[in-house]
Design an enzyme around this catalytic site. Structure first.
Site, PDB file in Angstrom:
ATOM      1  N   TYR A 158       0.898  -1.114   0.300  1.00 29.22           N
ATOM      2  CA  TYR A 158      -0.217   0.111  -0.199  1.00 29.22           C
ATOM      3  C   TYR A 158       0.914   1.502  -0.367  1.00 29.22           C
ATOM      4  CZ  TYR A 158      -3.263   3.290   1.610  1.00 29.22           C
ATOM      5  OH  TYR A 158      -3.561   4.609   1.716  1.00 29.22           O
ATOM      6  N   LYS A 162       1.122   4.169  -3.116  1.00 31.30           N
ATOM      7  CA  LYS A 162       0.977   6.234  -2.501  1.00 31.30           C
ATOM      8  C   LYS A 162       2.502   6.915  -2.810  1.00 31.30           C
ATOM      9  CE  LYS A 162      -3.069   5.560  -1.866  1.00 31.30           C
ATOM     10  NZ  LYS A 162      -4.307   6.457  -2.583  1.00 31.30           N
TER      11      LYS A 162
END
Length: 260
Positions: A158, A162
């Protein structure tokens, strides 16, 4: 602000991930400044409810598109439904995360996250960047995160998605500025939304989605990156002075406590 905002980014805005969380709050914030909305998400019932709420409260039109952006050809299907609208603002808020040991997770979830958080955003942004450059105005909001500024154990994939978005937004900001197009990365820390439940995280000291949405709209056209919420600002500026390896170690402690 309203008239200038409408002139530069109106008359229509498109928000993905509008079913709940930050996307929902951002759609409401955009409606406050008078732009018509195309709200996109997976949950048609929630979109219908939000659209009805916005149209009752604000003098704007809302179009609903229920679609799963993780699926192949979904972006082509989305684009085919919006060509006729004069869109001046695009907010790519759809996304999700996972937590825990990467090797213990489901690889399909990790690959789907890359599709939604990165591939889909790039495809959508390419379409809108070309439209906005042609019309010589527009705004693009991409959803970064506090975790996107260094590696983050227990949320490795994750955080990597980002980091991709953060770098993508920074580069595009300076590419498109000369054409009158504003690009902003909104990089909050923990937020009170459905994200934590899906990512299996305990979201302590989380900012409200309303604060994130409000600060994001206020920063568009003025900043490259906004860190909405106290915790995002505090951790961001306190960590930035440390060597990268120390930032990773600290985020390991923080994420280790948050991961269920």
């Amino acid at each position: 602000m309203n008239s200038n905002f409408q002139k530069k980014y109106g008359p229509w805005a498109l928000v993905t991930g509008a079913s709940d969380g930050i996307g929902r709050a951002l759609a409401i914030e955009i409606a406050k400044v008078g732009l018509n909305l195309i709200i996109v998400g997976r949950n048609n019932e929630r979109l219908e409810k939000l659209g009805s709420e916005i149209q009752k409260k604000f003098n704007v039109i809302v179009k609903i598109i229920a679609i799963d952006l993780a699926k192949n050809e979904s972006n082509k299907a989305l684009i085919s439904q919006i060509n006729q609208y004069e869109i001046g603002l695009f907010a790519a808020i759809a996304g999700f995360g996972t937590s825990g040991d990467f090797f213990k997770g489901k690889i399909q979830d990790e690959l789907e996250m890359i599709d939604v958080n990165c591939r889909s955003v790039v495809e959508q942004t390419y379409y809108f960047a070309n439209r906005f450059v042609t019309q010589k105005r527009g705004g693009i909001i991409l959803m970064g995160s506090l975790v996107g500024f260094q590696g983050v154990p227990y949320s490795a994939n994750y955080a990597a998605t980002k980091a991709f978005i953060q770098n993508f937004a920074e580069g595009l900001h300076f590419e498109l500025k000369q054409f009158g197009v504003d690009v902003l990365s909104s990089a909050p820390g923990p937020v009170q939304s459905g994200f934590g439940k899906r990512a299996n995280l305990n979201m302590g000291n989380a900012a409200s989605t309303e604060v994130v949405a409000e600060k994001t709209i206020q920063a568009l056209g003025y900043m490259v990156t906004i860190r909405p919420g106290f915790l995002s600002k505090f951790l961001g500026w306190s960590l930035i002075i440390l060597p990268r390896i120390m930032r990773i170690y600290i985020m390991r402690i923080i994420m280790g406590k948050m991961a269920k």
